[in-house]
Design a protein around this motif. Sequence first.
Motif, short mmCIF file in Angstrom:
data_model
loop_
_atom_site.label_atom_id
_atom_site.label_comp_id
_atom_site.label_asym_id
_atom_site.label_seq_id
_atom_site.Cartn_x
_atom_site.Cartn_y
_atom_site.Cartn_z
N THR A 32 44.72 39.49 35.42
CA THR A 32 45.44 38.74 36.46
C THR A 32 44.99 39.13 37.87
O THR A 32 45.61 38.70 38.85
CB THR A 32 46.96 39.00 36.35
N PHE A 33 43.93 39.92 37.99
CA PHE A 33 43.50 40.47 39.28
C PHE A 33 43.30 39.38 40.33
O PHE A 33 43.89 39.41 41.41
CB PHE A 33 42.21 41.26 39.09
N TRP A 34 42.48 38.37 39.98
CA TRP A 34 42.14 37.34 40.97
C TRP A 34 43.30 36.39 41.22
O TRP A 34 43.52 35.95 42.36
CB TRP A 34 40.88 36.59 40.56
N GLU A 35 44.08 36.09 40.19
CA GLU A 35 45.24 35.23 40.40
C GLU A 35 46.29 35.94 41.25
O GLU A 35 47.00 35.31 42.05
CB GLU A 35 45.83 34.80 39.06
N HIS A 36 46.40 37.26 41.08
CA HIS A 36 47.33 38.04 41.91
C HIS A 36 46.89 37.97 43.37
O HIS A 36 47.72 37.77 44.26
CB HIS A 36 47.35 39.49 41.42
N LEU A 37 45.59 38.13 43.60
CA LEU A 37 45.08 38.06 44.98
C LEU A 37 45.28 36.65 45.55
O LEU A 37 45.65 36.49 46.72
CB LEU A 37 43.61 38.44 45.01
N GLY A 82 45.09 48.55 57.19
CA GLY A 82 44.62 47.33 56.54
C GLY A 82 43.29 47.55 55.83
O GLY A 82 43.10 47.08 54.69
N GLN A 83 42.39 48.27 56.46
CA GLN A 83 41.09 48.53 55.85
C GLN A 83 41.23 49.44 54.63
O GLN A 83 40.51 49.29 53.64
CB GLN A 83 40.14 49.13 56.88
N ALA A 84 42.17 50.40 54.70
CA ALA A 84 42.41 51.28 53.55
C ALA A 84 42.94 50.49 52.36
O ALA A 84 42.58 50.77 51.20
CB ALA A 84 43.40 52.38 53.94
N LEU A 85 43.77 49.49 52.61
CA LEU A 85 44.26 48.64 51.53
C LEU A 85 43.10 47.91 50.87
O LEU A 85 43.05 47.78 49.64
CB LEU A 85 45.26 47.62 52.08
N MET A 86 42.18 47.42 51.69
CA MET A 86 41.04 46.70 51.14
C MET A 86 40.16 47.64 50.30
O MET A 86 39.70 47.27 49.22
CB MET A 86 40.23 46.08 52.28
N ARG A 87 39.97 48.87 50.80
CA ARG A 87 39.19 49.83 50.02
C ARG A 87 39.87 50.15 48.69
O ARG A 87 39.22 50.26 47.65
CB ARG A 87 38.97 51.12 50.83
N GLY A 88 41.19 50.29 48.72
CA GLY A 88 41.93 50.54 47.49
C GLY A 88 41.80 49.39 46.51
O GLY A 88 41.72 49.60 45.28
N LEU A 89 41.77 48.17 47.03
CA LEU A 89 41.59 46.99 46.19
C LEU A 89 40.23 47.02 45.50
O LEU A 89 40.11 46.73 44.30
CB LEU A 89 41.73 45.73 47.04
N LEU A 90 39.19 47.41 46.23
CA LEU A 90 37.85 47.50 45.65
C LEU A 90 37.79 48.58 44.58
O LEU A 90 37.21 48.36 43.50
CB LEU A 90 36.82 47.78 46.75
N VAL A 91 38.38 49.73 44.87
CA VAL A 91 38.37 50.82 43.89
C VAL A 91 39.09 50.40 42.61
O VAL A 91 38.59 50.60 41.50
CB VAL A 91 39.02 52.09 44.49
N ARG A 92 40.27 49.81 42.76
CA ARG A 92 41.03 49.38 41.58
C ARG A 92 40.28 48.30 40.82
O ARG A 92 40.24 48.31 39.58
CB ARG A 92 42.41 48.87 42.02
N GLY A 93 39.67 47.38 41.53
CA GLY A 93 38.92 46.32 40.87
C GLY A 93 37.76 46.87 40.06
O GLY A 93 37.46 46.39 38.96
#
Length: 212
Positions: free
Chosen positions: A86-91, A135-146
Amino acid sequence: MPRPRFEKLPPERRAHILEVAAREFGALGYEGASLNRILEKAELSKGAAYYYFDDKADLFLAVLLHCWEHLMVEDALRPEVLRADTFWEHLRALYQRQFGLLRQHPWMMGVARAVWTLPPHLRESGPMAVLIERGQALMRGLLVRGRELGVIREDVPEALLGAWVRALDSAGDQWLLEHWEQLDDAAMREHADRVVDAIRRLLTPAQPGGKS
């Protein structure tokens, strides 16, 4: 940062002050906004204003934090809520919800526009730089989790992936800022889909045969 005594005001009063300020910043940009005009429209004396805020920059930071709380990005991107299937649908749902909030609260769109007018010293240092870094840390966390889930490519350095996503996101935001007054709800959802689809195509690992 806004002084703690500002938080002791009734919520409706705080929201009124911040939304009046947001409309001024949104209409005229950070440099063009008049603190005196904001105070007059918010029915707030200068003495009271300096009881709550240090200066115009401090008030603008309070407005940004108010927007951040409305959008609730951090809650929506907690790692435990992101799954491979559901990663992309969640985004996609997150983008659509945020764009829907912008439609409901046009003053937030004005704040987004005003961020682009901030002088470099406010963007690059101090409390606003800290908020931008969140905001940038959130994006980095999203990449790591992905990557942990196997839905984001690993053949490109993370820093470069982040730069690509920021560039795409920035281009989407700029287009939205220029056209949002002509967009209805359906067009806003379409734009959210378009941005997320571009990010997905950029980040999805290549499939056999070289297709992503």
